[in-house]
Motif scaffolding. Structure first.
Motif, PDB file in Angstrom:
ATOM      1  N   CYS A 203       0.793  -1.068   0.045  1.00  0.00           N
ATOM      2  CA  CYS A 203      -0.166   0.034   0.141  1.00  0.00           C
ATOM      3  C   CYS A 203       0.971   1.221   0.098  1.00  0.00           C
ATOM      4  CB  CYS A 203      -0.905   0.002   1.245  1.00  0.00           C
ATOM      5  SG  CYS A 203      -2.287  -1.231   1.059  1.00  0.00           S
ATOM      6  N   ALA A 204       2.061   1.133   0.827  1.00  0.00           N
ATOM      7  CA  ALA A 204       2.983   2.455   0.908  1.00  0.00           C
ATOM      8  C   ALA A 204       3.445   2.829  -0.557  1.00  0.00           C
ATOM      9  CB  ALA A 204       4.256   2.009   1.827  1.00  0.00           C
ATOM     10  N   SER A 205       3.793   1.409  -1.339  1.00  0.00           N
ATOM     11  CA  SER A 205       4.341   1.635  -2.556  1.00  0.00           C
ATOM     12  C   SER A 205       3.302   2.189  -3.544  1.00  0.00           C
ATOM     13  CB  SER A 205       4.682   0.138  -3.045  1.00  0.00           C
ATOM     14  OG  SER A 205       5.340   0.333  -4.248  1.00  0.00           O
ATOM     15  N   LEU A 206       2.042   1.689  -3.361  1.00  0.00           N
ATOM     16  CA  LEU A 206       1.058   2.231  -4.350  1.00  0.00           C
ATOM     17  C   LEU A 206       0.886   3.775  -3.999  1.00  0.00           C
ATOM     18  CD1 LEU A 206      -1.657  -0.491  -3.951  1.00  0.00           C
ATOM     19  CD2 LEU A 206       0.013   0.011  -5.924  1.00  0.00           C
ATOM     20  N   GLN A 207       0.875   4.452  -2.597  1.00  0.00           N
ATOM     21  CA  GLN A 207       0.855   5.629  -2.556  1.00  0.00           C
ATOM     22  C   GLN A 207       1.916   6.232  -3.041  1.00  0.00           C
ATOM     23  OE1 GLN A 207       0.323   5.822   1.872  1.00  0.00           O
ATOM     24  NE2 GLN A 207      -1.665   5.318   1.767  1.00  0.00           N
ATOM     25  N   GLN A 208       3.072   5.681  -2.972  1.00  0.00           N
ATOM     26  CA  GLN A 208       4.470   6.503  -3.325  1.00  0.00           C
ATOM     27  C   GLN A 208       4.048   6.623  -4.983  1.00  0.00           C
ATOM     28  OE1 GLN A 208       7.884   4.691  -2.705  1.00  0.00           O
ATOM     29  NE2 GLN A 208       8.877   5.531  -4.217  1.00  0.00           N
ATOM     30  N   ALA A 209       3.585   5.472  -5.617  1.00  0.00           N
ATOM     31  CA  ALA A 209       3.343   5.514  -7.163  1.00  0.00           C
ATOM     32  C   ALA A 209       2.478   6.542  -7.509  1.00  0.00           C
ATOM     33  CB  ALA A 209       3.038   4.237  -7.451  1.00  0.00           C
ATOM     34  N   ALA A 210       1.432   6.917  -6.858  1.00  0.00           N
ATOM     35  CA  ALA A 210       0.531   7.881  -7.084  1.00  0.00           C
ATOM     36  C   ALA A 210       0.879   9.183  -6.806  1.00  0.00           C
ATOM     37  CB  ALA A 210      -0.760   7.667  -6.021  1.00  0.00           C
ATOM     38  N   ALA A 211       1.772   9.438  -5.793  1.00  0.00           N
ATOM     39  CA  ALA A 211       2.384  10.716  -5.839  1.00  0.00           C
ATOM     40  C   ALA A 211       3.347  11.149  -6.781  1.00  0.00           C
ATOM     41  CB  ALA A 211       3.233  10.745  -4.218  1.00  0.00           C
ATOM     42  N   ASP A 212       4.043  10.209  -7.174  1.00  0.00           N
ATOM     43  CA  ASP A 212       5.067  10.157  -8.574  1.00  0.00           C
ATOM     44  C   ASP A 212       4.456  10.598  -9.550  1.00  0.00           C
ATOM     45  OD1 ASP A 212       7.394  10.002  -7.010  1.00  0.00           O
ATOM     46  OD2 ASP A 212       7.525   7.693  -7.428  1.00  0.00           O
ATOM     47  N   LYS A 213       3.257   9.816  -9.815  1.00  0.00           N
ATOM     48  CA  LYS A 213       2.546  10.339 -10.909  1.00  0.00           C
ATOM     49  C   LYS A 213       1.875  11.760 -11.221  1.00  0.00           C
ATOM     50  CE  LYS A 213      -1.565   8.566 -13.671  1.00  0.00           C
ATOM     51  NZ  LYS A 213      -2.438   7.605 -13.792  1.00  0.00           N
ATOM     52  N   GLU A 214       1.422  12.357 -10.102  1.00  0.00           N
ATOM     53  CA  GLU A 214       1.098  13.636  -9.967  1.00  0.00           C
ATOM     54  C   GLU A 214       2.055  14.684 -10.111  1.00  0.00           C
ATOM     55  OE1 GLU A 214      -1.670  16.581  -7.117  1.00  0.00           O
ATOM     56  OE2 GLU A 214      -0.573  14.725  -6.218  1.00  0.00           O
ATOM     57  N   LEU A 215       3.261  14.216  -9.480  1.00  0.00           N
ATOM     58  CA  LEU A 215       4.526  15.165  -9.786  1.00  0.00           C
ATOM     59  C   LEU A 215       4.807  15.009 -11.051  1.00  0.00           C
ATOM     60  CD1 LEU A 215       6.768  16.849  -8.223  1.00  0.00           C
ATOM     61  CD2 LEU A 215       8.152  14.563  -8.243  1.00  0.00           C
ATOM     62  N   ASN A 216       4.774  13.944 -11.915  1.00  0.00           N
ATOM     63  CA  ASN A 216       5.335  13.924 -13.102  1.00  0.00           C
ATOM     64  C   ASN A 216       4.264  14.564 -14.122  1.00  0.00           C
ATOM     65  OD1 ASN A 216       7.683  12.491 -12.676  1.00  0.00           O
ATOM     66  ND2 ASN A 216       6.765  10.620 -13.054  1.00  0.00           N
ATOM     67  N   THR A 217       3.234  14.684 -13.716  1.00  0.00           N
ATOM     68  CA  THR A 217       2.337  15.298 -14.374  1.00  0.00           C
ATOM     69  C   THR A 217       2.421  16.966 -14.290  1.00  0.00           C
ATOM     70  OG1 THR A 217       0.434  13.681 -14.252  1.00  0.00           O
ATOM     71  CG2 THR A 217      -0.448  15.881 -14.731  1.00  0.00           C
ATOM     72  N   LEU A 218       2.619  17.373 -13.343  1.00  0.00           N
ATOM     73  CA  LEU A 218       2.950  18.807 -12.885  1.00  0.00           C
ATOM     74  C   LEU A 218       4.105  19.122 -13.614  1.00  0.00           C
ATOM     75  CD1 LEU A 218       1.619  18.921  -9.342  1.00  0.00           C
ATOM     76  CD2 LEU A 218       0.434  19.733 -11.114  1.00  0.00           C
ATOM     77  N   TYR A 219       5.207  18.369 -13.363  1.00  0.00           N
ATOM     78  CA  TYR A 219       6.439  18.404 -14.036  1.00  0.00           C
ATOM     79  C   TYR A 219       6.293  18.880 -15.626  1.00  0.00           C
ATOM     80  CZ  TYR A 219      11.404  17.796 -15.333  1.00  0.00           C
ATOM     81  OH  TYR A 219      12.694  18.115 -15.869  1.00  0.00           O
ATOM     82  N   GLN A 220       5.403  17.934 -16.246  1.00  0.00           N
ATOM     83  CA  GLN A 220       5.240  18.054 -17.724  1.00  0.00           C
ATOM     84  C   GLN A 220       4.545  19.376 -18.000  1.00  0.00           C
ATOM     85  OE1 GLN A 220       6.533  16.328 -20.053  1.00  0.00           O
ATOM     86  NE2 GLN A 220       7.899  14.954 -18.241  1.00  0.00           N
ATOM     87  N   GLN A 221       3.642  19.613 -17.093  1.00  0.00           N
ATOM     88  CA  GLN A 221       2.909  20.983 -17.310  1.00  0.00           C
ATOM     89  C   GLN A 221       4.065  22.283 -17.195  1.00  0.00           C
ATOM     90  OE1 GLN A 221      -0.394  21.158 -14.638  1.00  0.00           O
ATOM     91  NE2 GLN A 221      -1.263  19.629 -15.435  1.00  0.00           N
ATOM     92  N   ILE A 222       4.973  22.281 -16.355  1.00  0.00           N
ATOM     93  CA  ILE A 222       5.723  23.336 -16.031  1.00  0.00           C
ATOM     94  C   ILE A 222       6.783  23.335 -17.085  1.00  0.00           C
ATOM     95  CG2 ILE A 222       7.728  23.982 -14.584  1.00  0.00           C
ATOM     96  CD1 ILE A 222       6.097  22.874 -12.365  1.00  0.00           C
ATOM     97  N   THR A 223       7.334  22.200 -17.731  1.00  0.00           N
ATOM     98  CA  THR A 223       8.396  22.271 -18.736  1.00  0.00           C
ATOM     99  C   THR A 223       7.537  22.518 -20.103  1.00  0.00           C
ATOM    100  OG1 THR A 223       7.779  19.822 -19.247  1.00  0.00           O
ATOM    101  CG2 THR A 223       9.726  20.402 -17.521  1.00  0.00           C
TER     102      THR A 223
END
Length: 134
Positions: free
Chosen positions: A36-56
């Motif tokens: 479950c902790a791994s799934l939460q980490q993956a979800a946070a990484d996915k959100e971060l990557n989406t925002l990173y792409q928007q910024i770039t």
């Protein structure tokens, strides 16, 4: 030959089913809590990557700014990983290590997500903001 192929795929099938069936609200054993902790980490990484792409995307007309962002993000990832290795070092080698490490990564990633959200709210003319407004 087909039997070997199916046997090779069996662990993958069970892994996929396990991810679909995990109940994180009622996790009662260490393996499930780690998953479950791994799934939460993956979800946070996915959100971060989406925002990173928007910024770039907003920085496409500013190659120097984009280069600075890439460097900052690489440094931040190195810091996050080192910090979480240190944070979890007291339980290294134990069954709880993946939980402690993943929770740390998730917490720091969520903080970075909030920073990126702030960057994406920049108003045109805000000289203190590195990301142009829309």
């Amino acid at each position: 030959m087909h039997a070997r192929f199916l046997l090779a795929l069996t662990p993958l099938l069970f892994t996929s089913l396990a991810h679909a069936a995990v109940n994180c609200d009622n996790a009662t054993n260490q393996a499930t809590m780690n998953q479950c902790a791994s799934l939460q980490q993956a979800a946070a990484d996915k959100e971060l990557n989406t925002l990173y792409q928007q910024i770039t995307s907003r920085l496409k007309g500013n190659p120097d700014g984009k280069k600075l962002l890439v460097g900052a993000q690489r440094s931040w990832v190195a810091f996050r990983d080192a910090e979480c290795q240190f944070s979890a070092s007291g339980v290294e080698g134990g069954s709880v290590y993946p939980l402690i490490y993943s929770n740390c990564v998730t917490q720091l990633t969520k903080a970075r997500v909030e920073t990126f959200k702030t960057y994406l709210k920049c108003q045109e003319g805000d000289l203190g903001c590195p990301v142009p407004g829309v």
